[in-house]
Design a protein around this motif. Structure first.
Motif, PDB file in Angstrom:
ATOM      1  N   UNK A 403       0.815  -1.213   0.000  1.00 55.98           N
ATOM      2  CA  UNK A 403       0.000   0.000   0.000  1.00 55.98           C
ATOM      3  C   UNK A 403       0.849   1.263   0.000  1.00 55.98           C
ATOM      4  N   UNK A 404       1.955   1.234   0.725  1.00 56.33           N
ATOM      5  CA  UNK A 404       2.734   2.455   0.943  1.00 56.33           C
ATOM      6  C   UNK A 404       3.796   2.707  -0.128  1.00 56.33           C
ATOM      7  N   UNK A 405       4.342   1.654  -0.741  1.00 48.66           N
ATOM      8  CA  UNK A 405       5.438   1.852  -1.699  1.00 48.66           C
ATOM      9  C   UNK A 405       5.060   2.762  -2.874  1.00 48.66           C
ATOM     10  N   UNK A 406       3.891   2.584  -3.503  1.00 51.41           N
ATOM     11  CA  UNK A 406       3.549   3.486  -4.611  1.00 51.41           C
ATOM     12  C   UNK A 406       3.435   4.942  -4.180  1.00 51.41           C
ATOM     13  N   UNK A 407       2.924   5.165  -2.971  1.00 50.53           N
ATOM     14  CA  UNK A 407       2.795   6.538  -2.452  1.00 50.53           C
ATOM     15  C   UNK A 407       4.174   7.129  -2.206  1.00 50.53           C
ATOM     16  N   UNK A 408       5.067   6.359  -1.613  1.00 54.01           N
ATOM     17  CA  UNK A 408       6.427   6.841  -1.376  1.00 54.01           C
ATOM     18  C   UNK A 408       7.148   7.109  -2.698  1.00 54.01           C
ATOM     19  N   UNK A 409       6.910   6.279  -3.708  1.00 50.73           N
ATOM     20  CA  UNK A 409       7.531   6.512  -5.018  1.00 50.73           C
ATOM     21  C   UNK A 409       7.045   7.828  -5.614  1.00 50.73           C
ATOM     22  N   UNK A 523       7.492  11.416   9.072  1.00 56.68           N
ATOM     23  CA  UNK A 523       6.390  10.469   9.001  1.00 56.68           C
ATOM     24  C   UNK A 523       5.769  10.131  10.348  1.00 56.68           C
ATOM     25  N   UNK A 524       6.457  10.426  11.444  1.00 56.79           N
ATOM     26  CA  UNK A 524       5.946  10.009  12.743  1.00 56.79           C
ATOM     27  C   UNK A 524       4.645  10.727  13.101  1.00 56.79           C
ATOM     28  N   UNK A 525       4.520  11.998  12.716  1.00 55.91           N
ATOM     29  CA  UNK A 525       3.295  12.733  13.058  1.00 55.91           C
ATOM     30  C   UNK A 525       2.071  12.146  12.356  1.00 55.91           C
ATOM     31  N   UNK A 526       2.088  11.937  11.010  1.00 54.02           N
ATOM     32  CA  UNK A 526       0.908  11.329  10.392  1.00 54.02           C
ATOM     33  C   UNK A 526       0.635   9.917  10.907  1.00 54.02           C
ATOM     34  N   UNK A 527       1.684   9.155  11.253  1.00 47.26           N
ATOM     35  CA  UNK A 527       1.466   7.816  11.780  1.00 47.26           C
ATOM     36  C   UNK A 527       0.681   7.869  13.084  1.00 47.26           C
ATOM     37  N   UNK A 569      -2.567  -4.178   7.222  1.00 48.37           N
ATOM     38  CA  UNK A 569      -2.995  -3.761   5.891  1.00 48.37           C
ATOM     39  C   UNK A 569      -3.938  -2.572   5.935  1.00 48.37           C
ATOM     40  N   UNK A 570      -4.967  -2.643   6.777  1.00 50.29           N
ATOM     41  CA  UNK A 570      -5.935  -1.542   6.891  1.00 50.29           C
ATOM     42  C   UNK A 570      -5.260  -0.274   7.389  1.00 50.29           C
ATOM     43  N   UNK A 571      -4.366  -0.431   8.368  1.00 53.81           N
ATOM     44  CA  UNK A 571      -3.672   0.721   8.911  1.00 53.81           C
ATOM     45  C   UNK A 571      -2.805   1.381   7.836  1.00 53.81           C
ATOM     46  N   UNK A 572      -2.117   0.565   7.023  1.00 51.73           N
ATOM     47  CA  UNK A 572      -1.256   1.111   5.974  1.00 51.73           C
ATOM     48  C   UNK A 572      -2.070   1.837   4.919  1.00 51.73           C
ATOM     49  N   UNK A 573      -3.242   1.310   4.570  1.00 47.28           N
ATOM     50  CA  UNK A 573      -4.091   1.985   3.586  1.00 47.28           C
ATOM     51  C   UNK A 573      -4.503   3.369   4.058  1.00 47.28           C
ATOM     52  N   UNK A 574      -4.842   3.462   5.342  1.00 50.18           N
ATOM     53  CA  UNK A 574      -5.226   4.776   5.889  1.00 50.18           C
ATOM     54  C   UNK A 574      -4.011   5.700   5.973  1.00 50.18           C
ATOM     55  N   UNK A 575      -2.867   5.136   6.343  1.00 52.25           N
ATOM     56  CA  UNK A 575      -1.650   5.942   6.454  1.00 52.25           C
ATOM     57  C   UNK A 575      -1.214   6.456   5.088  1.00 52.25           C
ATOM     58  N   UNK A 582       5.545  13.108   1.273  1.00 58.49           N
ATOM     59  CA  UNK A 582       6.516  13.037   2.362  1.00 58.49           C
ATOM     60  C   UNK A 582       7.582  12.006   2.019  1.00 58.49           C
ATOM     61  N   UNK A 583       8.841  12.333   2.316  1.00 66.55           N
ATOM     62  CA  UNK A 583       9.939  11.436   1.941  1.00 66.55           C
ATOM     63  C   UNK A 583       9.880  10.158   2.757  1.00 66.55           C
ATOM     64  N   UNK A 584      10.083   9.012   2.109  1.00 70.37           N
ATOM     65  CA  UNK A 584       9.970   7.721   2.800  1.00 70.37           C
ATOM     66  C   UNK A 584      11.186   7.427   3.661  1.00 70.37           C
ATOM     67  N   UNK A 585      11.108   6.357   4.447  1.00 70.59           N
ATOM     68  CA  UNK A 585      12.300   5.878   5.144  1.00 70.59           C
ATOM     69  C   UNK A 585      13.423   5.624   4.163  1.00 70.59           C
ATOM     70  N   UNK A 586      14.653   5.768   4.621  1.00 67.55           N
ATOM     71  CA  UNK A 586      15.804   5.721   3.732  1.00 67.55           C
ATOM     72  C   UNK A 586      15.916   4.398   2.982  1.00 67.55           C
ATOM     73  N   UNK A 587      15.644   3.269   3.647  1.00 62.36           N
ATOM     74  CA  UNK A 587      15.834   1.970   2.969  1.00 62.36           C
ATOM     75  C   UNK A 587      14.823   1.786   1.845  1.00 62.36           C
ATOM     76  N   UNK A 588      13.621   2.347   1.998  1.00 60.44           N
ATOM     77  CA  UNK A 588      12.624   2.272   0.939  1.00 60.44           C
ATOM     78  C   UNK A 588      13.011   3.195  -0.215  1.00 60.44           C
ATOM     79  N   UNK A 589      13.513   4.375   0.119  1.00 62.34           N
ATOM     80  CA  UNK A 589      13.978   5.299  -0.920  1.00 62.34           C
ATOM     81  C   UNK A 589      15.074   4.650  -1.757  1.00 62.34           C
ATOM     82  N   UNK A 590      16.020   4.005  -1.107  1.00 62.92           N
ATOM     83  CA  UNK A 590      17.122   3.383  -1.840  1.00 62.92           C
ATOM     84  C   UNK A 590      16.633   2.220  -2.707  1.00 62.92           C
TER      85      UNK A 590
END
Length: 599
Positions: A403-409, A523-527, A569-575, A582-590
């Motif tokens: 759910x989150x990878x396409x948004x981070x991309x 990302x901590x605030x929206x989480x 899964x549900x939590x990630x969809x809402x997040x 917003x820039x993703x965590x570094x390992x996902x960005x790489x």
């Protein structure tokens, strides 16, 4: 028997191609990459219907940046096509046909070849098509010409992408129904044929005897006689079918809807399906009658005009039957539905590589455990084989990452759909078969996985997972495995392991996805905002508010427990709705940039 290897040199898209094959072959790849040229290369060697004029190639058929394999510069370009057959020794007929064409270095393989090169009597460098000639031979020896018997009994039959099934079925000479009908009629007693012909004659006479029909016939006969003259008059008559009993059966046609409608009223897809069915029946009949021993059936874009469910049903059935029926299928396709039901080892991916022509990557020799093979085949089936049609793929553990990878991309400025990059959720951490598949097909990929530290002080699960995955990827790419010494060193060096893993496309966090997001300042605030929206009790809501005031107090296990109440899964969809831009965590960005830059 099956076609086990194809080598092509200097032909159209192909500079140097060498690909192992399985019993069936499903060729995928983008437009203009050479799928039809691959089929035509096989025709140059095997197709008995191809005239010699087509085998005498044009200069434009030679790859533009041809690879010079000749002894001297004046020899010029040389087109070579070699096809290898294996597993024929259990069939006495095939063994007898192919024995003269076995390779000296391996008698289990028979090779049939085509070459197009400068004529022996041309002394200077060739400058025109007239300076070239072709030869077809076997066993890697040009003195062993391929006999006509071999080419009659081991055949390639091609159904082209732009085919007219209705016309093929209606034309008596080319219809696959013809030999089947001729065989059937040969077993009908002559008296029965004459009786049927008499019935037809009576019906024709009655129809022709109707006044309007008789007047029309007389008028047409008169006009034809006037135009042609008495000596050229064809003496035409109107009727249903020829009255000669031996010709009467040629009027038999395939009808649809229980005989109510002609094939011309069938859909294009239905007509193509009828043609394919009759072709298969013809091949089986020829084998039964000992006219043919083996048939390669090449079908270009068989998905044309077929409903997706029909594609899966038809070709899923054919793949299962082909090896038992003395034929192999070679399909070129853009259809994920067909690719999803194709045997995994049948997949061949054609890819254009800058300056090197089109290369082929095959899964024929992909090494997998039986359970891994089943899991991977099941995965390709349920996802409609999306990975096979991707320009790049990112493998993830579960729904949250998916759910989150396409948004981070998107946040990084990458539209994965436009780039042809797929996110593949494997539903676990057994990445090995999926990474092996991508590596074997040279598809750029990344694995996004958790470090998963252990509370007992032992090595994190992600540590050993990464080391095993590195070895699997190296094996699939044909690289040497890491040495025992290197592996032993990495087992003690977390930083080194992460670095080597990154070079192999494996990207790890420090714990889990959710705790990594919680430790990312942007990302901590929206989480926490999304977490506060959930229907927790007062005690848990108070804890979340305390974390909002000081995110250094966030407790990883408690955070994961709360998210587990909601479902990851549900939590990630809402997040995902809250973290756009917003820039993703570094390992996902790489991981994302790794696939984008290698795609």
């Amino acid at each position: 028997m099956h076609l086990s290897r194809v080598q092509i040199r200097n032909f159209r898209n192909f500079a140097v191609l060498d690909v192992p094959l399985h019993s069936n072959v499903v060729v995928v790849g983008e437009n203009r990459v050479g799928k039809s040229n691959f089929i035509f290369a096989l025709r140059l060697v095997l197709d008995t219907s191809l005239p010699d004029s087509a085998r005498q190639l044009k200069l434009s058929d030679i790859w533009d940046g041809y690879v010079d394999s000749s002894e001297t510069e004046d020899d010029g370009p040389q087109v070579e096509i070699h096809v290898d057959f294996s597993d024929f020794e259990t069939d006495d007929n095939l063994t007898a046909l192919l024995t003269d064409y076995r390779l000296a270095e391996d008698h289990r393989i028979a090779r049939l070849s085509y070459v197009f090169r400068k004529k022996d009597d041309v002394e200077c460098r060739p400058t025109s098509e007239a300076d070239f000639e072709f030869k077809i031979f076997g066993g890697g020896d040009e003195t062993r010409s391929i006999s006509s018997q071999v080419r009659r009994r081991i055949c390639l039959d091609v159904l082209h992408a732009l085919r007219d099934a209705e016309s093929d079925l209606a034309t008596w000479r080319s219809s696959p129904l013809r030999p089947l009908l001729e065989d059937a009629i040969s077993r009908v007693p002559e008296g029965d044929l004459e009786a049927v012909a008499e019935v037809f004659n009576d019906a024709t006479s009655q129809m022709a005897g109707l006044a309007p029909i008789r007047e029309l016939e007389d008028d047409l006969r008169s006009q034809m006689a006037d135009l042609a003259g008495a000596n050229q008059d064809i003496r035409a008559k109107l009727g249903f079918a020829p009255t000669d009993p031996l010709r009467l059966f040629r009027a038999i046609r395939v009808f649809i809807d229980d005989g109510k409608r002609p094939m011309s009223e069938a859909s294009v897809g239905s007509a193509n399906l009828a043609l394919l069915t009759l072709k298969l029946a013809e091949f089986a009949w020829r084998r039964q009658k000992n006219e043919r021993d083996f048939t390669l059936i090449a079908v270009e874009e068989p998905e044309a005009h077929l409903h997706p469910h029909l594609q899966r049903n038809v070709f899923g059935t054919l793949f299962g039957e082909s090896e038992q029926n003395g034929h192999s299928l070679i399909l070129t396709t853009h259809s994920p539905n067909i690719a999803s039901v194709a045997p995994l080892h049948s997949i061949v991916l054609l890819k254009e590589e800058a300056g090197g022509g089109t290369k082929a990557y095959s899964l024929a020799n992909l090494s997998l455990e039986p359970e891994e093979l089943k899991d991977l085949q099941r995965y390709l089936d349920t996802t409609r084989a999306e990975v096979l049609f991707s320009r790049g793929v990112i493998f993830v553990e579960g729904d949250a990452e998916a759910s989150l990878l396409p948004v981070f991309a998107d946040s990084l400025g990458y539209d994965l759909d436009r780039l042809g990059i797929s996110i593949c959720n494997i539903g676990g951490t057994n990445f090995s078969p999926y990474a092996r598949l991508a590596a074997a097909l040279s598809i750029p990929f990344a694995v996004v996985t958790d470090w998963d530290p252990r509370a007992d002080g032992k090595k994190a699960y992600g540590w050993n997972r990464s080391l095993n995955l590195i070895q699997a990827i190296r094996e699939a790419r044909g690289h040497k495995p890491l040495s025992i010494a290197a592996t032993t060193k990495l087992k003690k060096d977390e930083t080194g392991t992460r670095a080597v893993a990154g070079r192999h496309g494996i990207f790890l966090n420090l714990d889990t996805l959710e705790t990594e997001i919680a430790s990312t300042p942007s990302l901590v605030e929206p989480l926490l905002d999304v977490l506060l929206e959930q229907e927790f009790g007062q005690r848990l809501k108070q804890r979340i508010k305390e974390w909002q005031e000081d995110d250094s107090k966030i407790d990883g296990p408690q955070l994961m427990l709360m998210i587990g109440y909601v479902s990851k899964g549900r939590f990630a969809q809402r997040l995902a709705e809250e973290v756009s831009d917003l820039e993703p965590p570094d390992y996902i960005k790489r991981a994302i940039e790794h696939v984008v830059n290698h795609g």
